[in-house]
Enzyme design. Structure first.
Site, PDB file in Angstrom:
ATOM      1  N   ASP A   1       0.867  -1.191   0.000  1.00  0.00           N
ATOM      2  CA  ASP A   1       0.000   0.000   0.000  1.00  0.00           C
ATOM      3  C   ASP A   1       0.907   1.245   0.000  1.00  0.00           C
ATOM      4  OD1 ASP A   1      -1.627   2.145   0.585  1.00  0.00           O
ATOM      5  OD2 ASP A   1      -2.658   1.167   2.267  1.00  0.00           O
TER       6      ASP A   1
ATOM      7  N   GLU B   1      30.329   5.660   4.899  1.00  0.00           N
ATOM      8  CA  GLU B   1      30.325   4.229   5.157  1.00  0.00           C
ATOM      9  C   GLU B   1      30.154   3.460   3.854  1.00  0.00           C
ATOM     10  OE1 GLU B   1      26.619   2.623   6.840  1.00  0.00           O
ATOM     11  OE2 GLU B   1      26.155   4.691   7.346  1.00  0.00           O
TER      12      GLU B   1
ATOM     13  N   CYS C   1      26.474   5.865  10.192  1.00  0.00           N
ATOM     14  CA  CYS C   1      25.964   7.223   9.932  1.00  0.00           C
ATOM     15  C   CYS C   1      26.568   8.268  10.851  1.00  0.00           C
ATOM     16  CB  CYS C   1      24.448   7.262  10.068  1.00  0.00           C
ATOM     17  SG  CYS C   1      23.622   6.227   8.886  1.00  0.00           S
TER      18      CYS C   1
ATOM     19  N   THR D   1      14.092   2.760   2.296  1.00  0.00           N
ATOM     20  CA  THR D   1      14.954   3.699   3.039  1.00  0.00           C
ATOM     21  C   THR D   1      16.321   3.874   2.362  1.00  0.00           C
ATOM     22  OG1 THR D   1      15.735   1.974   4.561  1.00  0.00           O
ATOM     23  CG2 THR D   1      13.803   3.205   5.233  1.00  0.00           C
TER      24      THR D   1
ATOM     25  N   SER E   1      17.028  -2.091  14.945  1.00  0.00           N
ATOM     26  CA  SER E   1      17.788  -0.847  14.725  1.00  0.00           C
ATOM     27  C   SER E   1      16.952   0.368  15.132  1.00  0.00           C
ATOM     28  CB  SER E   1      18.248  -0.725  13.257  1.00  0.00           C
ATOM     29  OG  SER E   1      17.149  -0.563  12.393  1.00  0.00           O
TER      30      SER E   1
ATOM     31  N   HIS F   1      19.198  12.567  13.064  1.00  0.00           N
ATOM     32  CA  HIS F   1      19.587  11.691  11.956  1.00  0.00           C
ATOM     33  C   HIS F   1      18.303  11.086  11.389  1.00  0.00           C
ATOM     34  CE1 HIS F   1      21.149   8.533   9.539  1.00  0.00           C
ATOM     35  NE2 HIS F   1      20.731   7.575  10.348  1.00  0.00           N
TER      36      HIS F   1
ATOM     37  N   LYS G   1       9.863   9.332  16.108  1.00  0.00           N
ATOM     38  CA  LYS G   1       9.638   8.198  17.027  1.00  0.00           C
ATOM     39  C   LYS G   1      10.458   8.399  18.296  1.00  0.00           C
ATOM     40  CE  LYS G   1       8.946   4.369  13.736  1.00  0.00           C
ATOM     41  NZ  LYS G   1       7.927   3.457  14.246  1.00  0.00           N
TER      42      LYS G   1
ATOM     43  N   SER H   1      24.704   3.416  13.386  1.00  0.00           N
ATOM     44  CA  SER H   1      24.514   2.037  13.825  1.00  0.00           C
ATOM     45  C   SER H   1      25.824   1.403  14.232  1.00  0.00           C
ATOM     46  CB  SER H   1      23.889   1.214  12.695  1.00  0.00           C
ATOM     47  OG  SER H   1      22.530   1.511  12.595  1.00  0.00           O
TER      48      SER H   1
HETATM   49  P1  HMG Z   1       8.875  -2.509   7.739  1.00  0.00           P
HETATM   50  O1  HMG Z   1       8.974  -3.608   8.730  1.00  0.00           O
HETATM   51  O2  HMG Z   1       8.555  -2.876   6.339  1.00  0.00           O
HETATM   52  O3  HMG Z   1       7.827  -1.426   8.196  1.00  0.00           O
HETATM   53  O4  HMG Z   1      10.273  -1.755   7.707  1.00  0.00           O
HETATM   54  P2  HMG Z   1       6.737  -1.532   9.366  1.00  0.00           P
HETATM   55  O5  HMG Z   1       5.901  -2.738   9.178  1.00  0.00           O
HETATM   56  O6  HMG Z   1       7.413  -1.298  10.670  1.00  0.00           O
HETATM   57  O7  HMG Z   1       5.869  -0.273   8.993  1.00  0.00           O
HETATM   58  C1  HMG Z   1       6.406   1.008   9.081  1.00  0.00           C
HETATM   59  C2  HMG Z   1       5.300   1.949   9.517  1.00  0.00           C
HETATM   60  O8  HMG Z   1       4.336   2.043   8.465  1.00  0.00           O
HETATM   61  C3  HMG Z   1       4.532   1.475  10.767  1.00  0.00           C
HETATM   62  O9  HMG Z   1       4.256   2.641  11.530  1.00  0.00           O
HETATM   63  C4  HMG Z   1       3.233   0.926  10.186  1.00  0.00           C
HETATM   64  O10 HMG Z   1       2.157   0.979  11.083  1.00  0.00           O
HETATM   65  C5  HMG Z   1       3.027   1.888   9.026  1.00  0.00           C
HETATM   66  P3  HMG Z   1       4.946   2.863  12.963  1.00  0.00           P
HETATM   67  O11 HMG Z   1       4.521   1.726  13.819  1.00  0.00           O
HETATM   68  O12 HMG Z   1       6.428   2.805  12.686  1.00  0.00           O
HETATM   69  O13 HMG Z   1       4.475   4.200  13.380  1.00  0.00           O
HETATM   70  N1  HMG Z   1       2.113   1.381   7.980  1.00  0.00           N
HETATM   71  C6  HMG Z   1       1.203   2.147   7.358  1.00  0.00           C
HETATM   72  N2  HMG Z   1       0.886   3.437   7.486  1.00  0.00           N
HETATM   73  C7  HMG Z   1      -0.097   3.957   6.672  1.00  0.00           C
HETATM   74  N3  HMG Z   1      -0.742   3.194   5.771  1.00  0.00           N
HETATM   75  C8  HMG Z   1      -0.485   1.871   5.627  1.00  0.00           C
HETATM   76  C9  HMG Z   1       0.544   1.308   6.433  1.00  0.00           C
HETATM   77  N4  HMG Z   1       1.099   0.063   6.536  1.00  0.00           N
HETATM   78  C10 HMG Z   1       2.041   0.123   7.482  1.00  0.00           C
HETATM   79  N5  HMG Z   1      -1.139   1.139   4.721  1.00  0.00           N
HETATM   80  C11 HMG Z   1      12.069  -0.354   8.294  1.00  0.00           C
HETATM   81  C12 HMG Z   1      10.570  -0.436   8.025  1.00  0.00           C
HETATM   82  C13 HMG Z   1      12.444   1.105   8.473  1.00  0.00           C
HETATM   83  C14 HMG Z   1      12.400  -1.132   9.560  1.00  0.00           C
HETATM   84  C15 HMG Z   1      12.846  -0.952   7.098  1.00  0.00           C
HETATM   85  O14 HMG Z   1      12.639  -0.168   5.965  1.00  0.00           O
HETATM   86  C16 HMG Z   1      14.339  -1.095   7.346  1.00  0.00           C
HETATM   87  O15 HMG Z   1      14.801  -2.121   7.820  1.00  0.00           O
HETATM   88  N6  HMG Z   1      15.157  -0.032   6.974  1.00  0.00           N
HETATM   89  C17 HMG Z   1      16.624  -0.066   7.175  1.00  0.00           C
HETATM   90  C18 HMG Z   1      17.047   0.087   8.627  1.00  0.00           C
HETATM   91  C19 HMG Z   1      16.726   1.459   9.194  1.00  0.00           C
HETATM   92  O16 HMG Z   1      16.527   2.425   8.495  1.00  0.00           O
HETATM   93  N7  HMG Z   1      16.724   1.560  10.539  1.00  0.00           N
HETATM   94  C20 HMG Z   1      16.503   2.834  11.213  1.00  0.00           C
HETATM   95  C21 HMG Z   1      17.235   2.961  12.544  1.00  0.00           C
HETATM   96  S1  HMG Z   1      18.970   2.561  12.401  1.00  0.00           S
HETATM   97  C22 HMG Z   1      19.711   4.005  11.733  1.00  0.00           C
HETATM   98  O17 HMG Z   1      19.141   5.049  11.726  1.00  0.00           O
HETATM   99  C23 HMG Z   1      21.077   3.856  11.161  1.00  0.00           C
HETATM  100  C24 HMG Z   1      21.128   3.757   9.639  1.00  0.00           C
HETATM  101  O18 HMG Z   1      20.907   5.052   9.068  1.00  0.00           O
HETATM  102  C25 HMG Z   1      22.474   3.192   9.182  1.00  0.00           C
HETATM  103  C26 HMG Z   1      23.760   3.789   9.733  1.00  0.00           C
HETATM  104  O19 HMG Z   1      23.904   4.167  10.875  1.00  0.00           O
HETATM  105  O20 HMG Z   1      24.713   3.746   8.956  1.00  0.00           O
HETATM  106  C27 HMG Z   1      20.075   2.848   9.062  1.00  0.00           C
END
Ligand code: HMG
Length: 388
Positions: A29, A79, A111, A152, A201, A233, A242, A308
C-alpha cells in the site's frame, strides 16, 4: 571563541524514483511508504556517481568562495567508501584542486561518520583558530531491490566548512555521547548491500537518543524548552519523531508545538532524497534552515546523530546573524524539482548498473547527468575521475 559551520553545500543525484510507484510495484500500500515510513521520493545515483563525485559536487557549492590558504583539513565521513585502504578524501581534494599541505583522511562509523568528522574539525579549529576544515559526509544507501530496507535507500552528500566565527551555526562544546558494540545494521566488506535488523535498529536508535538526551540534560541543565528545534539523523523521516515522541510529552504545549513544527520542516529534503547515512543529520539541518520562516539568529538548535553499530551523540549550536545569506534554498529546490523521474524498471536498471566488486575493467555510462564530477570507470583496478 565561537567555532562552527561557516558554509554548507548539498548535492544529490539528478534521478529519483517515486515511492508510491515503487510501493505499487512491490505490492505494498503506497500509504505505508508515504505516511507510515514518511518517504515520497528516493534519489538514485547512476554508476558514474559515488561518494567521491557527490562529495566534490557538494563542496563545489562554496569551495571557490572561501580562503583556501586557511584550509588545514579535509575529512570525508562515509560508510560507502570506494576503497578499503585509500580514502576518497584525497581524491576529492585533488578534484577540487585544493592545496596539498592539508591533512586529508576518511572516517567510518556508520551514519555517525559525518559528526565524527565535524567534531574532529571543531577540535582542530579550537587548537588552530586561524585555520579551517572541510568536512564532507557522503553516502549511497543500498539495501537491495525488493528488500525490507529498499524504501529507506537514498544518495547524496553534504559539505561543511568549519571555522572560527562561523557564518551559519556554532557547534557548542556541550556534547553528550555514548557507544556500544551492537549488531543493528552493518555491511560486510564483500557486498555493497547493507544488512539491517529493521525493528531492532529502530529500537536501538530510540534508546541511544534517550540515553544521550538524558546525559545532555543532566550535564547542561538544559531542557527541550531551551531549543528552537531539534534535528535528528533521518534514515527515514518518521524515525527522529519516534525518538522525540518519547520525551516530548514531558514538555509544555508551546514547546511541543514548536519542536513538532520545526521537525516537520527538517524532513522536507530527506522525504525527497532518502537516507544519505553520514549526511542525513546535516541534510535535516539544511532542510530546516531553508524551509523555516520561524528561526532567528541566536536560536539554539539541538542535533542528534546516530550511527549504527553504534554511536549516538547529542549537541547544540546557535544560529548566527545573517545565516540565511549563506544558504542556497532556491538552488536546492530547483535541483530537486528538475531531477528526472525514473520508472521502477529504469530505477532497477540503474541500481544494477553500479561498478561491480570485480577486478575487470568497467566503463560507466558518462552520458547520464552527474553534476560537475564524474567517475568514468575502472581501468587496471584504478578508479578514473574527471572534472567536467
Ligand atoms: P517494515 O517492517 O517494512 O515497516 O520496515 P513496518 O511494518 O514497521 O511499517 C512502518 C510503519 O508504516 C509502521 O508505523 C506501520 O504501522 C506503518 P509505525 O509503527 O512505525 O508508526 N504502515 C502504514 N501506514 C499507513 N498506511 C499503511 C501502512 N502500513 C504500514 N497502509 C524499516 C521499516 C524502516 C524497519 C525498514 O525499511 C528497514 O529495515 N530499513 C533499514 C534500517 C533502518 O533504516 N533503521 C533505522 C534505525 S537505524 C539508523 O538510523 C542507522 C542507519 O541510518 C544506518 C547507519 O547508521 O549507517 C540505518
Amino acid at each position: 571563541m565561537k567555532i562552527g559551520i561557516d558554509r554548507l553545500g548539498l548535492y544529490s543525484p539528478n534521478y529519483y524514483v517515486d515511492l508510491a510507484e515503487l510501493a505499487t510495484a512491490r505490492g505494498v500500500d503506497p500509504n505505508k511508504f508515504i505516511i507510515g515510513i514518511g518517504q515520497s521520493e528516493q534519489a538514485v545515483p547512476p554508476a558514474a556517481e559515488d561518494v567521491v563525485t557527490m562529495g566534490a559536487n557538494a563542496a563545489s557549492e562554496f569551495i571557490d568562495d572561501i580562503d583556501q590558504s586557511k584550509l588545514g583539513m579535509v575529512i570525508l565521513g562515509t560508510e560507502t567508501g570506494i576503497d578499503a585502504s585509500k580514502s576518497g578524501a584525497v581524491i576529492i581534494q585533488n578534484l577540487l584542486q585544493l592545496p596539498k599541505h592539508v591533512r586529508t583522511y576518511e572516517i567510518k562509523q556508520a551514519c555517525y561518520g559525518g559528526t565524527a568528522g565535524l567534531m574532529a574539525a571543531r577540535d582542530y579549529v579550537a587548537a588552530h583558530p586561524d585555520r579551517t576544515a572541510l568536512v564532507i559526509a557522503a553516502d549511497i544507501a543500498r539495501y537491495g531491490l525488493a528488500s525490507g530496507g529498499e524504501v529507506t535507500q537514498g544518495a547524496g552528500a553534504v559539505a561543511m566548512l568549519i571555522s572560527a566565527d562561523p557564518k551559519i551555526m556554532t557547534i557548542e562544546d556541550d556534547s553528550a555521547f555514548l557507544s556500544d558494540d551492537i549488531m543493528d545494521f552493518w555491511r560486510p566488506v564483500y557486498t555493497d548491500l547493507a544488512l539491517a535488523k529493521g525493528k531492532y535498529s529502530t529500537e536501538k536508535y530510540i534508546e541511544f537518543f534517550q540515553q544521550a538526551w538524558a546525559e545532555y540534560k543532566q550535564s547542561t541543565g538544559l531542557d527541550l524548552a531551551d531549543f528552537a528545534a531539534i534535528n535528528c539523523h533521518l534514515p527515514y523521516t518518521k524515525m527522529g519523531m519516534k525518538a522525540l515522541k518519547t520525551v516530548l510529552p514531558d514538555e509544555d504545549e508551546q514547546t511541543q508545538a514548536r519542536i513538532n513544527a520545526r521537525y516537520a520542516e527538517s524532513t522536507n529534503y530527506s522525504r525527497r532524497i532518502g537516507n544519505i547515512y553520514t549526511g542525513s543529520l546535516y541534510l535535516a539541518l539544511i532542510s530546516l534552515l531553508e524551509s523555516s520562516t520561524d528561526l532567528h539568529a541566536g536560536d539554539r538548535l539541538g542535533m542528534f546523530s546516530y550511527g549504527s553499530g553504534a554511536v549516538g551523540e547529542f549537541y547544540s549550536g546557535f544560529l548566527q546573524e545573517g545565516y540565511a545569506t549563506y544558504l542556497n534554498k532556491d538552488g536546492h529546490l530547483q535541483h530537486l524539482n528538475d531531477r528526472k523521474k525514473l520508472s521502477v524498471a529504469e530505477y532497477e536498471t540503474m541500481f544494477n548498473s553500479k561498478v561491480p566488486y570485480a577486478a575487470a575493467d568497467f566503463a560507466t555510462d558518462t552520458t547520464l547527468n552527474t553534476g560537475k564530477f564524474q567517475l568514468t570507470g575502472v581501468v587496471d583496478q584504478e578508479r578514473k575521475y574527471v572534472r567536467l
